[in-house]
Design an enzyme around this catalytic site. Structure first.
Site, PDB file in Angstrom:
ATOM      1  N   ARG A  31       0.680  -1.365  -0.032  1.00 21.44           N
ATOM      2  CA  ARG A  31      -0.141   0.070  -0.001  1.00 21.44           C
ATOM      3  C   ARG A  31       0.793   1.104  -0.070  1.00 21.44           C
ATOM      4  NH1 ARG A  31      -4.698  -2.161   3.983  1.00 21.44           N
ATOM      5  NH2 ARG A  31      -5.946  -3.097   2.242  1.00 21.44           N
ATOM      6  N   LYS A 202     -18.703 -16.873   0.324  1.00 18.38           N
ATOM      7  CA  LYS A 202     -20.171 -16.917   0.590  1.00 18.38           C
ATOM      8  C   LYS A 202     -21.079 -16.187  -0.611  1.00 18.38           C
ATOM      9  CE  LYS A 202     -19.749 -16.313   5.390  1.00 18.38           C
ATOM     10  NZ  LYS A 202     -19.873 -15.382   6.498  1.00 18.38           N
ATOM     11  N   GLY A 358     -10.044  -8.711  -2.520  1.00 19.21           N
ATOM     12  CA  GLY A 358      -8.754  -9.144  -1.898  1.00 19.21           C
ATOM     13  C   GLY A 358      -8.103 -10.332  -2.158  1.00 19.21           C
ATOM     14  N   GLY A 381     -12.969  -4.075  -0.688  1.00 20.39           N
ATOM     15  CA  GLY A 381     -14.554  -3.984  -0.466  1.00 20.39           C
ATOM     16  C   GLY A 381     -15.047  -2.897  -1.394  1.00 20.39           C
TER      17      GLY A 381
HETATM   18  P1  AMP Z   1     -13.899 -14.148  -0.382  1.00 18.04           P
HETATM   19  O1  AMP Z   1     -13.362 -13.183   0.486  1.00 18.04           O
HETATM   20  O2  AMP Z   1     -15.443 -14.313  -0.300  1.00 18.04           O
HETATM   21  O3  AMP Z   1     -13.283 -13.957  -1.894  1.00 18.04           O
HETATM   22  O4  AMP Z   1     -13.666 -15.688  -0.122  1.00 18.04           O
HETATM   23  C1  AMP Z   1     -12.398 -16.287  -0.215  1.00 18.04           C
HETATM   24  C2  AMP Z   1     -12.150 -17.539   0.946  1.00 18.04           C
HETATM   25  O5  AMP Z   1     -13.184 -18.243   0.135  1.00 18.04           O
HETATM   26  C3  AMP Z   1     -10.897 -17.882   0.833  1.00 18.04           C
HETATM   27  O6  AMP Z   1     -10.173 -17.983   2.067  1.00 18.04           O
HETATM   28  C4  AMP Z   1     -11.185 -19.390   0.346  1.00 18.04           C
HETATM   29  O7  AMP Z   1     -10.499 -20.185   1.093  1.00 18.04           O
HETATM   30  C5  AMP Z   1     -12.342 -19.576   0.779  1.00 18.04           C
HETATM   31  N1  AMP Z   1     -12.922 -20.577  -0.248  1.00 18.04           N
HETATM   32  C6  AMP Z   1     -13.028 -20.855  -1.601  1.00 18.04           C
HETATM   33  N2  AMP Z   1     -13.521 -21.940  -1.832  1.00 18.04           N
HETATM   34  C7  AMP Z   1     -13.919 -22.701  -0.910  1.00 18.04           C
HETATM   35  C8  AMP Z   1     -14.485 -23.582  -0.438  1.00 18.04           C
HETATM   36  N3  AMP Z   1     -14.705 -24.679  -1.596  1.00 18.04           N
HETATM   37  N4  AMP Z   1     -14.603 -24.213   0.693  1.00 18.04           N
HETATM   38  C9  AMP Z   1     -14.302 -23.466   1.870  1.00 18.04           C
HETATM   39  N5  AMP Z   1     -13.950 -22.206   1.616  1.00 18.04           N
HETATM   40  C10 AMP Z   1     -13.658 -21.830   0.395  1.00 18.04           C
END
Ligand code: AMP
Length: 400
Positions: A31, A202, A358, A381
């Protein structure tokens, strides 16, 4: 930056919220590096700089007696490194606003740099307080915002302060300008075909993004943990894979909207499944919707990689947000790395590729391919909200 900085004191909002170790040594200075082009430009033009930033969450991590942990969250920790990389001895003011801040700012000579104390030592910062912003504004002749990572927050130093400068006396820094320009490329008139790859944990975090994308993309690829909620919604067996049971209807609505809009929706057709949430877990391949009890999907499988890669290679605009699996575990990073490869190949064939969010940014960095895509956003974000079509207060404040 279309301001003549000669002889001017530039009040610059940067995002120096860098990670530090227990001895307050910076463990990743991305950063700081990202702000250097803006700072160097102002100094080269003959201006001086008053830096403001937040650092950590002093307002949330209070001492047991309820007071702010000044020693832990002071910007002072960053001064030696900043001075070194900028090649200028950066002065430090232990106030954010006040008499000393005013005196030190007023005394700055062209080429000099002053860092103010953590903006979040003041509760007025997050409230976007007018009086606090006015005091900040009084320190500089011009205002530059280069903190894209906080542009989605209407805080005093990112947004309110800008109203005290007219259009000729405020601008984006280079980093912020690049983020807005590249984000706008996919939002407005993307070259077609346009594919978005959305992954991560999620559905709930990405609903607004998915809905917005369905209005503009030709193909939507959904991978990562969120794909299992979709599979479940379609009646599949997902074993112990990640599931948001309160989002099953959302998943159905997204599938339906994609059909109505004529968007090709690609979900994984196979998965790398594991018998535990660990890098060392046993693994095998299972078809989507046929994951055995006691097994969880931690990555996309080889057939999915093939289908996704083909769709990416056919595209002229690519947006990627979120990993395809638990890429932090090397044994389950293959899908995410394969997508990174495909995005790089498509880019070298002339496609425009934006990596936003991120975790996809850290995935592309980890794969060592950040230089081989068109743009990697630094604002998790903020970029998410930008791509959701929201007006970011920090961006609007400069354009108003
Ligand atoms: P996000 O911040 O929503 O982009 O989520 C990223 C996180 O999702 C990472 O830490 C990944 O380890 C997790 N992730 C991706 N695929 C899976 C999965 N199949 N099961 C559990 N966690 C996951």
């Amino acid at each position: 930056m279309n301001i003549n900085f000669k002889g001017k004191r530039a009040l610059v909002r940067v995002d120096f919220n860098v990670p530090v170790d227990k001895q307050f040594r910076i463990t990743d200075d991305t950063r700081i590096q990202a702000a250097l082009p803006t700072l160097r430009h102002i100094l080269k033009e003959g201006g001086s700089i008053i830096l403001m930033s937040h650092f950590g969450r002093p307002d949330e991590k209070l001492l047991p007696d309820g007071s702010i942990d000044y020693g832990r969250f002071t910007m002072k920790h960053l001064i030696p490194h900043l001075s070194e990389v900028l090649g200028v001895e950066v002065k430090f003011c232990e106030e954010t606003t006040g008499e000393k801040a005013s005196t030190m700012s007023a005394a700055l000579l062209p080429g000099e740099v002053l860092m103010l104390e953590n903006t979040r030592f003041h509760k007025e910062e997050k409230k976007g307080d007018v009086e606090f912003a006015k005091k900040l504004a009084s320190l500089g002749d011009v205002y530059v915002n280069d903190a894209f990572g906080t542009a989605h927050r209407a805080h005093a130093s990112t947004t309110t302060v800008a109203q005290y400068f007219d259009r000729d006396h405020k601008c984006f820094g280079y980093l912020m300008d690049a983020e807005v320009r590249n984000g706008s490329k996919v939002l407005k008139n993307p070259a077609r075909p346009y594919v978005a790859i959305v992954g991560g944990a999620k559905v709930s975090d990405k609903i607004l993004l998915l809905e917005k994308l369905l209005d503009s993309v030709d193909t939507l690829i959904i991978g990562g943990g969120m794909a299992y909620t979709f599979s479940k919604a379609m009646g599949g067996n997902i074993g112990t894979s990640l599931l948001e049971s309160d989002r099953l209807e959302t998943a159905v609505a997204i599938i339906k909207k994609a059909r109505e809009k004529g968007v090709e929706l690609l979900l994984p057709v196979d998965n790398v499944v594991a018998d535990g949430f660990s890098n060392e877990a046993n693994q095998k391949i299972a078809a989507m919707g046929e994951i055995p009890e006691g097994w969880m999907g931690l990555d996309i499988g080889p057939e999915s990689i093939k289908t996704f890669t083909e769709a990416i290679l056919e595209s002229k605009t690519i947006l990627w947000n979120g990993p395809m699996g638990v890429f932090e575990f090397s044994n389950f990073a293959k899908g995410t790395n394969a997508i990174a490869d495909a995005v790089v190949r498509a880019t070298s064939n002339g496609a425009f590729s934006l990596i936003g969010g991120g975790d996809s940014a850290s995935a592309i960095n980890k794969a060592g391919k950040a230089d081989e895509v068109s743009f990697v956003s630094t604002g998790g974000g903020a970029m998410l909200e930008f791509l959701e079509g929201k007006e970011l207060p920090g961006v609007k404040a400069i354009l108003d």
